[in-house]
Write a protein that holds these residues in place. Structure first.
Motif, PDB file in Angstrom:
ATOM      1  N   ILE A 167       0.838  -1.198   0.000  1.00 51.10           N
ATOM      2  CA  ILE A 167       0.000   0.000   0.000  1.00 51.10           C
ATOM      3  C   ILE A 167       0.874   1.249   0.000  1.00 51.10           C
ATOM      4  CG2 ILE A 167      -1.672   1.335   1.340  1.00 51.10           C
ATOM      5  CD1 ILE A 167      -2.774  -1.367   2.372  1.00 51.10           C
ATOM      6  N   ALA A 168       1.927   1.252   0.824  1.00 49.41           N
ATOM      7  CA  ALA A 168       2.829   2.402   0.898  1.00 49.41           C
ATOM      8  C   ALA A 168       3.480   2.676  -0.453  1.00 49.41           C
ATOM      9  CB  ALA A 168       3.892   2.167   1.968  1.00 49.41           C
ATOM     10  N   ALA A 169       3.968   1.631  -1.103  1.00 48.83           N
ATOM     11  CA  ALA A 169       4.633   1.803  -2.401  1.00 48.83           C
ATOM     12  C   ALA A 169       3.639   2.269  -3.466  1.00 48.83           C
ATOM     13  CB  ALA A 169       5.294   0.498  -2.825  1.00 48.83           C
ATOM     14  N   MET A 170       2.431   1.718  -3.447  1.00 51.24           N
ATOM     15  CA  MET A 170       1.415   2.125  -4.431  1.00 51.24           C
ATOM     16  C   MET A 170       1.025   3.584  -4.262  1.00 51.24           C
ATOM     17  SD  MET A 170      -1.036  -1.263  -4.443  1.00 51.24           S
ATOM     18  CE  MET A 170      -0.461  -2.817  -5.148  1.00 51.24           C
ATOM     19  N   LEU A 171       0.837   4.016  -3.030  1.00 56.48           N
ATOM     20  CA  LEU A 171       0.503   5.416  -2.772  1.00 56.48           C
ATOM     21  C   LEU A 171       1.649   6.332  -3.196  1.00 56.48           C
ATOM     22  CD1 LEU A 171      -1.178   5.119   0.749  1.00 56.48           C
ATOM     23  CD2 LEU A 171      -2.339   5.666  -1.406  1.00 56.48           C
ATOM     24  N   ALA A 172       2.873   5.906  -2.913  1.00 53.39           N
ATOM     25  CA  ALA A 172       4.034   6.720  -3.268  1.00 53.39           C
ATOM     26  C   ALA A 172       4.139   6.908  -4.775  1.00 53.39           C
ATOM     27  CB  ALA A 172       5.309   6.074  -2.717  1.00 53.39           C
ATOM     28  N   TRP A 173       3.981   5.825  -5.528  1.00 55.84           N
ATOM     29  CA  TRP A 173       4.061   5.928  -6.987  1.00 55.84           C
ATOM     30  C   TRP A 173       2.901   6.749  -7.549  1.00 55.84           C
ATOM     31  CZ3 TRP A 173       8.358   5.518  -9.216  1.00 55.84           C
ATOM     32  CH2 TRP A 173       9.283   4.515  -8.912  1.00 55.84           C
ATOM     33  N   ALA A 174       1.709   6.561  -7.001  1.00 55.48           N
ATOM     34  CA  ALA A 174       0.549   7.319  -7.482  1.00 55.48           C
ATOM     35  C   ALA A 174       0.761   8.817  -7.251  1.00 55.48           C
ATOM     36  CB  ALA A 174      -0.718   6.844  -6.774  1.00 55.48           C
ATOM     37  N   ALA A 175       1.294   9.186  -6.095  1.00 55.97           N
ATOM     38  CA  ALA A 175       1.575  10.592  -5.807  1.00 55.97           C
ATOM     39  C   ALA A 175       2.651  11.126  -6.743  1.00 55.97           C
ATOM     40  CB  ALA A 175       1.996  10.750  -4.353  1.00 55.97           C
ATOM     41  N   PHE A 176       3.637  10.311  -7.047  1.00 54.40           N
ATOM     42  CA  PHE A 176       4.702  10.708  -7.969  1.00 54.40           C
ATOM     43  C   PHE A 176       4.122  10.994  -9.349  1.00 54.40           C
ATOM     44  CE2 PHE A 176       7.993   9.594 -11.096  1.00 54.40           C
ATOM     45  CZ  PHE A 176       9.031  10.410 -10.689  1.00 54.40           C
ATOM     46  N   HIS A 177       3.234  10.115  -9.827  1.00 53.19           N
ATOM     47  CA  HIS A 177       2.591  10.333 -11.126  1.00 53.19           C
ATOM     48  C   HIS A 177       1.745  11.607 -11.110  1.00 53.19           C
ATOM     49  CE1 HIS A 177       3.979   6.607 -12.731  1.00 53.19           C
ATOM     50  NE2 HIS A 177       3.247   5.843 -11.951  1.00 53.19           N
ATOM     51  N   ASN A 178       1.241  11.960  -9.937  1.00 51.25           N
ATOM     52  CA  ASN A 178       0.385  13.138  -9.788  1.00 51.25           C
ATOM     53  C   ASN A 178       1.181  14.439  -9.709  1.00 51.25           C
ATOM     54  OD1 ASN A 178      -2.366  13.984  -9.584  1.00 51.25           O
ATOM     55  ND2 ASN A 178      -2.049  14.436  -7.418  1.00 51.25           N
ATOM     56  N   GLY A 179       2.513  14.324  -9.748  1.00 52.69           N
ATOM     57  CA  GLY A 179       3.359  15.504  -9.696  1.00 52.69           C
ATOM     58  C   GLY A 179       3.626  16.016  -8.304  1.00 52.69           C
ATOM     59  N   ASP A 180       3.396  15.184  -7.285  1.00 48.02           N
ATOM     60  CA  ASP A 180       3.583  15.601  -5.899  1.00 48.02           C
ATOM     61  C   ASP A 180       4.996  15.295  -5.410  1.00 48.02           C
ATOM     62  OD1 ASP A 180       0.899  16.401  -5.676  1.00 48.02           O
ATOM     63  OD2 ASP A 180       0.281  14.343  -5.246  1.00 48.02           O
ATOM     64  N   ARG A 181       5.373  15.970  -4.335  1.00 47.49           N
ATOM     65  CA  ARG A 181       6.623  15.650  -3.644  1.00 47.49           C
ATOM     66  C   ARG A 181       6.325  14.527  -2.661  1.00 47.49           C
ATOM     67  NH1 ARG A 181       8.035  21.121  -1.052  1.00 47.49           N
ATOM     68  NH2 ARG A 181       5.829  21.472  -1.413  1.00 47.49           N
ATOM     69  N   VAL A 182       7.079  13.451  -2.743  1.00 48.01           N
ATOM     70  CA  VAL A 182       6.771  12.244  -1.977  1.00 48.01           C
ATOM     71  C   VAL A 182       7.893  11.929  -0.995  1.00 48.01           C
ATOM     72  CG1 VAL A 182       6.115   9.814  -2.114  1.00 48.01           C
ATOM     73  CG2 VAL A 182       5.557  11.358  -4.007  1.00 48.01           C
ATOM     74  N   GLY A 183       7.502  11.621   0.232  1.00 48.31           N
ATOM     75  CA  GLY A 183       8.439  11.182   1.252  1.00 48.31           C
ATOM     76  C   GLY A 183       7.705  10.301   2.242  1.00 48.31           C
ATOM     77  N   GLY A 184       8.373   9.932   3.304  1.00 48.63           N
ATOM     78  CA  GLY A 184       7.685   9.065   4.260  1.00 48.63           C
ATOM     79  C   GLY A 184       8.526   8.733   5.471  1.00 48.63           C
ATOM     80  N   LEU A 185       7.921   7.956   6.341  1.00 49.52           N
ATOM     81  CA  LEU A 185       8.569   7.503   7.570  1.00 49.52           C
ATOM     82  C   LEU A 185       8.222   6.034   7.772  1.00 49.52           C
ATOM     83  CD1 LEU A 185       8.768   9.335  10.965  1.00 49.52           C
ATOM     84  CD2 LEU A 185       7.942   6.984  10.888  1.00 49.52           C
ATOM     85  N   VAL A 186       9.238   5.220   7.985  1.00 46.35           N
ATOM     86  CA  VAL A 186       9.065   3.799   8.256  1.00 46.35           C
ATOM     87  C   VAL A 186       9.553   3.531   9.679  1.00 46.35           C
ATOM     88  CG1 VAL A 186       9.505   1.450   7.450  1.00 46.35           C
ATOM     89  CG2 VAL A 186       9.620   3.360   5.827  1.00 46.35           C
ATOM     90  N   PHE A 187       8.791   2.744  10.436  1.00 44.51           N
ATOM     91  CA  PHE A 187       9.206   2.465  11.807  1.00 44.51           C
ATOM     92  C   PHE A 187       8.936   1.017  12.175  1.00 44.51           C
ATOM     93  CE2 PHE A 187       4.780   3.626  12.106  1.00 44.51           C
ATOM     94  CZ  PHE A 187       4.253   2.967  13.204  1.00 44.51           C
ATOM     95  N   ASN A 188       9.758   0.516  13.096  1.00 41.80           N
ATOM     96  CA  ASN A 188       9.559  -0.831  13.635  1.00 41.80           C
ATOM     97  C   ASN A 188       9.513  -0.752  15.154  1.00 41.80           C
ATOM     98  OD1 ASN A 188      12.269  -0.592  14.395  1.00 41.80           O
ATOM     99  ND2 ASN A 188      13.013  -1.938  12.766  1.00 41.80           N
ATOM    100  N   ASP A 189       9.808  -1.829  15.824  1.00 39.13           N
ATOM    101  CA  ASP A 189       9.707  -1.856  17.281  1.00 39.13           C
ATOM    102  C   ASP A 189      10.847  -1.131  17.986  1.00 39.13           C
ATOM    103  OD1 ASP A 189       7.385  -3.830  18.010  1.00 39.13           O
ATOM    104  OD2 ASP A 189       8.444  -4.741  16.339  1.00 39.13           O
ATOM    105  N   GLU A 190      11.865  -0.752  17.238  1.00 41.94           N
ATOM    106  CA  GLU A 190      13.044  -0.181  17.871  1.00 41.94           C
ATOM    107  C   GLU A 190      13.415   1.216  17.390  1.00 41.94           C
ATOM    108  OE1 GLU A 190      15.489  -3.506  16.658  1.00 41.94           O
ATOM    109  OE2 GLU A 190      15.639  -4.180  18.735  1.00 41.94           O
TER     110      GLU A 190
END
Length: 316
Positions: free
Chosen positions: A124-147
């Protein structure tokens, strides 16, 4: 874990994702406009009130204050230096900032159909990122785990998006069965988002929300005041319903317990607890006008995204 191999080109399957699979979503998401389908969202929990803010505004210049200008836009620092009153000028941002928050904690490493919830969330994260990229948006994010957590600053660059996908794969492959680790709280993540997100940012939270609580509500209130937020909740059929019948054992890697699914009370209690939690989470998010979209491991994630982020469903 039951797998449907006919969907392999449209989603990741199994316990882990691959960079190649997530990168291949570049083509699949060209027709995903990321425009909220208000009719579909309203069916989740009654009338949906959007706080759509377009693409936001950014500072451009200052000019002398004129009668009728909003005093909130006065640049007090420039005014103090010059001895005259100046007001800030803003222009509409040409590119929207999209920020994707991805949960890869241990409790997401579970699944009974097609893939783990952690894998579904990564898709889902990758699909949203690519869709936003196609839309001409600036794309970034944050990934987190237990640590820990790591963030990628939004940019309108393919290399930035690929760096984000690399982080997704890295964190996803760190998940191991029955690994006892301390849990990194969602509230620690929300506190970081308060610092990182600019006004007008479109934020996608991808988490099952198990530890969103009253304290989280305060952070969400602050974030949602200035940003447009959506929570996509990966779920598994076993999160909501026990198997219809049979005797099963569960284990955390150290201890094993058995339960009898033939017991109707067990079935009913389990379902009621699951439904109550979902209702509580939806209500808490609703206080801040944040829609919650459930996505099951039994679903095709791209189909669900088209349902809620297109004006009409794609053709088959």
């Amino acid at each position: 874990m039951r797998r449907n191999t006919s969907q392999s080109s449209l989603r990741s399957l199994g316990a882990y994702v691959s960079f190649e699979q997530l990168a291949s979503f570049y083509l699949l998401t060209k027709q995903l406009p990321l425009k909220q389908n208000i009719n579909a969202l309203s069916q989740l929990a009654g009338p949906y009130k959007t706080k759509l803010r377009g693409r936001g505004i950014e500072f451009e210049d200052v000019r002398p204050y004129q009668m009728g200008d909003d005093i909130r836009t006065i640049d007090w620092r420039v005014s103090a230096r010059s001895g005259h009153t100046y007001t800030k000028q803003f222009c509409e941002e040409k590119e929207r900032q999209v920020f994707i928050i991805l949960d890869q904690r241990q409790h997401m490493f579970f699944g009974s159909q097609n893939a783990m919830k952690s894998v579904l969330a990564a898709d889902i994260a990758a699909m949203l990122a690519w869709a936003a990229f196609h839309n001409g948006d600036r794309v970034g994010g944050l990934v987190f785990n237990d640590e820990r957590q790591e963030s990628i600053r939004p940019k309108r660059q393919r290399n930035t998006l690929l760096s984000f996908i690399n982080k997704i794969v890295e964190y996803n492959h760190q998940l191991k069965s029955f690994k006892p680790v301390p849990e990194y709280s969602i509230n620690q993540v929300l506190l970081e988002i308060q610092r990182l997100a600019k006004p007008g940012t479109q934020i996608y939270f991808i988490t099952d929300g198990f530890d969103i609580n009253d304290e989280s509500s305060g952070y969400l209130h602050h974030i949602a005041r200035h940003c447009e937020c959506v929570l996509l909740r990966p779920v598994d059929p076993l999160d909501e319903h026990l198997p219809v019948k049979g005797r099963f054992h569960v284990s955390d890697g150290e201890k094993t317990a058995f339960f009898n699914a033939n017991n109707q009370k067990t079935q009913t209690d389990y379902h009621e607890q699951s439904r109550a939690f979902s209702h509580q989470l939806k209500g808490l998010l609703g206080q801040h006008f944040i829609p919650m979209i459930p996505v099951s491991t039994a679903d095709e994630p791209l189909t669900v995204l088209h349902q809620y982020f297109s004006t009409s469903r794609r053709g088959k």
